[in-house]
Scaffold this motif. Structure first.
Motif, short mmCIF file in Angstrom:
data_model
loop_
_atom_site.label_atom_id
_atom_site.label_comp_id
_atom_site.label_asym_id
_atom_site.label_seq_id
_atom_site.Cartn_x
_atom_site.Cartn_y
_atom_site.Cartn_z
N GLN A 43 0.81 -1.22 0.00
CA GLN A 43 0.00 0.00 0.00
C GLN A 43 0.85 1.28 0.00
O GLN A 43 0.31 2.38 -0.02
N GLU A 44 2.20 1.13 0.04
CA GLU A 44 3.05 2.31 0.24
C GLU A 44 2.91 3.38 -0.83
O GLU A 44 2.97 4.56 -0.55
N ASN A 45 2.73 2.94 -2.06
CA ASN A 45 2.61 3.92 -3.16
C ASN A 45 1.16 4.21 -3.52
O ASN A 45 0.88 4.89 -4.49
N LYS A 46 0.25 3.65 -2.74
CA LYS A 46 -1.16 3.74 -3.09
C LYS A 46 -1.87 4.78 -2.23
O LYS A 46 -2.36 4.47 -1.14
N HIS A 47 -1.84 6.00 -2.71
CA HIS A 47 -2.48 7.11 -1.98
C HIS A 47 -2.51 8.32 -2.90
O HIS A 47 -1.76 8.37 -3.87
N PRO A 48 -3.33 9.31 -2.60
CA PRO A 48 -3.29 10.54 -3.39
C PRO A 48 -1.96 11.25 -3.11
O PRO A 48 -1.40 11.11 -2.02
N LEU A 49 -1.46 11.99 -4.09
CA LEU A 49 -0.17 12.67 -3.95
C LEU A 49 -0.41 14.16 -3.71
O LEU A 49 -0.97 14.84 -4.57
N GLN A 50 0.03 14.63 -2.53
CA GLN A 50 -0.23 16.03 -2.13
C GLN A 50 0.28 17.05 -3.17
O GLN A 50 -0.45 17.93 -3.59
N CYS A 51 1.54 16.92 -3.56
CA CYS A 51 2.16 17.95 -4.40
C CYS A 51 2.20 17.55 -5.87
O CYS A 51 3.15 17.88 -6.59
N ALA A 52 1.20 16.83 -6.32
CA ALA A 52 1.22 16.34 -7.71
C ALA A 52 1.20 17.50 -8.70
O ALA A 52 0.50 18.49 -8.51
N THR A 53 2.02 17.36 -9.75
CA THR A 53 2.00 18.36 -10.82
C THR A 53 1.25 17.82 -12.02
O THR A 53 0.99 18.54 -12.98
N CYS A 54 0.92 16.55 -11.96
CA CYS A 54 0.34 15.91 -13.13
C CYS A 54 -0.47 14.69 -12.68
O CYS A 54 -0.04 13.94 -11.80
N CYS A 55 -1.65 14.52 -13.25
CA CYS A 55 -2.53 13.42 -12.86
C CYS A 55 -3.08 12.76 -14.13
O CYS A 55 -3.57 13.44 -15.01
N GLN A 56 -2.92 11.45 -14.21
CA GLN A 56 -3.33 10.76 -15.45
C GLN A 56 -4.13 9.51 -15.11
O GLN A 56 -3.70 8.70 -14.30
N LYS A 57 -5.29 9.38 -15.75
CA LYS A 57 -6.08 8.16 -15.54
C LYS A 57 -5.73 7.12 -16.59
O LYS A 57 -5.51 7.46 -17.76
N GLY A 58 -5.69 5.87 -16.18
CA GLY A 58 -5.48 4.78 -17.12
C GLY A 58 -6.57 3.74 -16.91
O GLY A 58 -7.03 3.53 -15.79
N HIS A 59 -6.97 3.07 -17.99
CA HIS A 59 -8.17 2.24 -17.92
C HIS A 59 -8.04 1.09 -18.92
O HIS A 59 -7.61 1.29 -20.05
N ASN A 60 -8.40 -0.10 -18.50
CA ASN A 60 -8.56 -1.21 -19.45
C ASN A 60 -10.05 -1.51 -19.58
O ASN A 60 -10.59 -2.24 -18.75
N PRO A 61 -10.72 -0.91 -20.55
CA PRO A 61 -12.19 -0.99 -20.59
C PRO A 61 -12.71 -2.42 -20.63
O PRO A 61 -13.75 -2.72 -20.06
N SER A 62 -11.97 -3.33 -21.25
CA SER A 62 -12.50 -4.68 -21.39
C SER A 62 -12.53 -5.41 -20.06
O SER A 62 -13.36 -6.28 -19.84
N CYS A 63 -11.63 -5.07 -19.13
CA CYS A 63 -11.65 -5.79 -17.86
C CYS A 63 -12.01 -4.91 -16.68
O CYS A 63 -12.24 -5.41 -15.59
N GLY A 64 -12.05 -3.60 -16.87
CA GLY A 64 -12.49 -2.73 -15.79
C GLY A 64 -11.38 -2.24 -14.87
O GLY A 64 -11.65 -1.49 -13.95
N ASP A 65 -10.13 -2.67 -15.11
CA ASP A 65 -9.04 -2.17 -14.28
C ASP A 65 -8.85 -0.68 -14.52
O ASP A 65 -8.84 -0.24 -15.67
N GLU A 66 -8.69 0.06 -13.43
CA GLU A 66 -8.41 1.48 -13.62
C GLU A 66 -7.48 2.00 -12.55
O GLU A 66 -7.56 1.57 -11.40
N ILE A 67 -6.58 2.89 -12.98
CA ILE A 67 -5.69 3.52 -12.00
C ILE A 67 -5.65 5.02 -12.29
O ILE A 67 -5.91 5.46 -13.40
N THR A 68 -5.35 5.77 -11.24
CA THR A 68 -5.05 7.18 -11.41
C THR A 68 -3.63 7.37 -10.92
O THR A 68 -3.32 7.07 -9.77
N LEU A 69 -2.77 7.79 -11.84
CA LEU A 69 -1.36 7.95 -11.53
C LEU A 69 -1.08 9.43 -11.30
O LEU A 69 -1.48 10.27 -12.11
N GLU A 70 -0.44 9.74 -10.19
CA GLU A 70 -0.10 11.14 -9.92
C GLU A 70 1.42 11.28 -9.85
O GLU A 70 2.10 10.47 -9.22
N LEU A 71 1.92 12.32 -10.52
CA LEU A 71 3.37 12.55 -10.55
C LEU A 71 3.68 13.94 -10.02
O LEU A 71 2.91 14.88 -10.24
#
Lengths: 407, 144
Positions: free
Chosen positions: B19-47
């Motif tokens: 769970q260490e990397n799994k949280h919202p990022l306070q000082c994010a400069t960039c936020c990108q959603k990724g999605h696999n529509p066929s299986c429903g997996d989704e992530i929001t990556l913050e950098l």
């Protein structure tokens, strides 16, 4: 005839190469030899463009195609073969209703009522109609046991309702809905009822007249037929007043430079060259199903569910969905999760042991959200499945958590 | 089953539950959603990208063990890298999934992400492993 004998009719299952417990019949069924032969027989001996050539071969192709229409009408107990429109699948059939009936009859402020357990194919087209026409979508939600809320059925279908779209069997929960009752309610307010029969028509006797359905859609490939042939049943009185969905060859009467008059029903809704080979396969599939009979098919599926469920309930790490119905309406679909393991990982681990199940949202994302799940696994049975398939599935399931280093 | 054990290694299952990397990022400069529509997996990556460097990264979302482990491993790998390095590692990872690069020495700088190499034997699951990296590439495309 035992289930083993049915297995012998299906070349894909009856060989050592695949060696698979195929439990994804909700997605598509395997095809019996007779269906494969019907398709080969059509292309090998009867292929010509129907309704066109004035030569014997084209007449033969026309006969095969129209015979399939008559056969299909009898299969779902339609009054008139003209009420059967061939499409490529249930999705296209439902889109035909949405475009040709929905857009023409739904107005701003009207309401369309759906159930939360609809497959995307009986949901997304209605969202489109509602958005385009300024109508509202309303949902019938579920009781605790997964059945449709009687209160919602009683209160959400109102004088403003123009269309009620309902699936006969949920492709996730595997529960049979009391479609007859919902259709009655829809008709009492002057709405039409659009019934998705994709998960029912291969598993139980359907009688569209007894259901009272105005439209009834299904796919051939989920009932032993090839992919690419589907059916829309529509009541003649309604079809006769509808504009075409697709325009082109074979759906016209006269074409002038500026004007066209359209063909009668059902030709009006079958533009372009149709899937005659698919229709030949569909005929053979119906013959096969009618030879076995739905009483037998339902008994096989019920036996497998009754065999699997108590064993699944003994596994503490299994979560089941739609398996606690208070009424006797469970079909051969078992949706489940393995605690702490994502369904895709479960499906991969089962696959490595020769068991094919579906994992994901099952094209029913609103239902998944309603159930509070991102995804689930689904095992769905058909007439060629056996208790050995179930044993293999359950045995494979018992290894999932070990592979994931959870025990 | 052997093929499976080569994929669901302890490295992968542990990262999938980390769970260490799994949280919202306070000082994010960039936020990108990724999605696999066929299986429903989704992530929001913050950098958090500053002065051409990925200073920090984190993600939220849901998906299978492979997609979650892949994301977690990727974030560990990218933290502190320059945008250029991050891009080139992403390309190398994708090439590994497509079996375009198979030489372990050449793949060495992917570090723990090498544990996902065997996914290329399971074509149905390649997209799960690729989700995070595909998302990162889109995010970096906008980071300049």
């Amino acid at each position: 005839m035992s289930e083993q004998d049915f297995l012998r009719d299906f070349p894909l299952l009856n060989n050592k190469v695949n060696d698979i417990a195929y439990l994804d019949n909700g997605a598509t069924t395997q095809k019996p030899e007779s269906v494969i032969q019907a398709i080969c027989g059509y292309y090998g001996g009867c292929n010509a463009n129907p309704h066109r050539g004035a030569y014997a071969l084209s007449v033969k192709a026309t006969d095969i195609y129209e015979n399939a229409r008559g056969k299909t009408a009898g299969f779902i107990k339609a009054k008139d073969p003209a009420e059967i429109i061939f499409t490529k699948n249930a999705t296209e059939a439902l889109n035909l209703v949405a475009y040709a009936y929905g857009l023409a009859n739904v107005e701003q402020g009207d309401e369309i009522v759906l159930t939360i357990s609809e497959h995307h194919s009986n949901l997304v087209p209605w969202q489109f109609v509602a958005r385009t026409k300024g109508a509202t979508l309303k949902y019938i939600y579920l009781e605790e046991d997964g059945n449709l809320s009687q209160e919602d059925i009683a209160t959400k279908i109102t004088d403003r309702t123009k269309i009620v779209a309902v699936t006969q069997v949920s492709n996730v929960l595997g529960l049979k809905n009391d479609v007859q009752d919902i259709v009655k309610k829809a008709h009492s307010v002057g709405a039409v009822a659009v019934v998705d029969g994709s998960q029912s028509v291969a598993h139980m006797q359907v009688d569209v007249q007894a259901l009272g359905a105005d439209f009834f859609a299904f796919s051939g490939h989920k009932m032993l037929s090839p992919m690419g042939i589907g059916v829309l049943y529509g009541r003649y009185e309604i079809l006769d007043h509808m504009q075409p969905f697709l325009f082109g060859g074979d759906m016209i009467e006269y074409v002038d430079e500026q004007e066209t008059s359209y063909a009668e029903v059902p030709a009006r809704f079958e533009a372009g060259t149709q899937n005659v080979g698919g229709a030949a396969g569909l005929t053979a599939a119906i013959d096969y199903l009618e030879k076995i009979g739905f009483e037998r098919i339902e008994a096989i599926e019920k036996d497998l569910v009754d065999y699997a469920l108590p064993r699944l309930r003994e596994m503490p790490f299994i979560e089941l969905y739609g398996c606690d119905s208070k009424i006797d309406n469970k079909t051969g679909i078992i949706t489940f999760n393995v605690k702490d393991v994502h369904p895709h990982d479960v499906a991969s681990i089962l696959d490595s042991q020769g068991v094919a199940v579906r994992a994901g949202h099952h094209c029913a994302q609103p239902l998944m959200k309603y159930l509070g799940q991102n995804a689930t696994c689904r095992a769905s049975f058909y007439l060629y499945n056996t208790r050995e398939d179930v044993d293999r599935w359950l045995d494979a399931l018992s290894k999932v958590r070990r592979v994931m280093h959870l025990e | 089953m052997n093929e499976l054990e080569a994929i669901y290694t302890e490295v992968i299952t542990e990262h999938s539950r980390c769970q260490e990397n799994k949280h919202p990022l306070q000082c994010a400069t960039c936020c990108q959603k990724g999605h696999n529509p066929s299986c429903g997996d989704e992530i929001t990556l913050e950098l958090q990208v500053e002065e051409g460097r990925v200073k920090d990264a984190a993600f939220t979302g849901a998906g299978c063990a492979i997609s979650q482990a892949s994301t977690d491993i990727m974030i560990d790998l990218m933290r502190g890298k320059t945008v250029e390095e991050a891009r080139s590692l992403t390309d190398k990872f994708m090439a590994m999934l497509k079996r375009e690069v198979t030489d372990e020495v050449e793949l060495e700088d992917l570090e723990e992400a090498l544990a996902l190499k065997n996914i290329s034997n399971m074509p149905a699951r390649v997209k799960c492993a690729a989700l995070a990296w595909r998302t990162l590439k889109e995010a970096l495309g906008r980071a300049d």
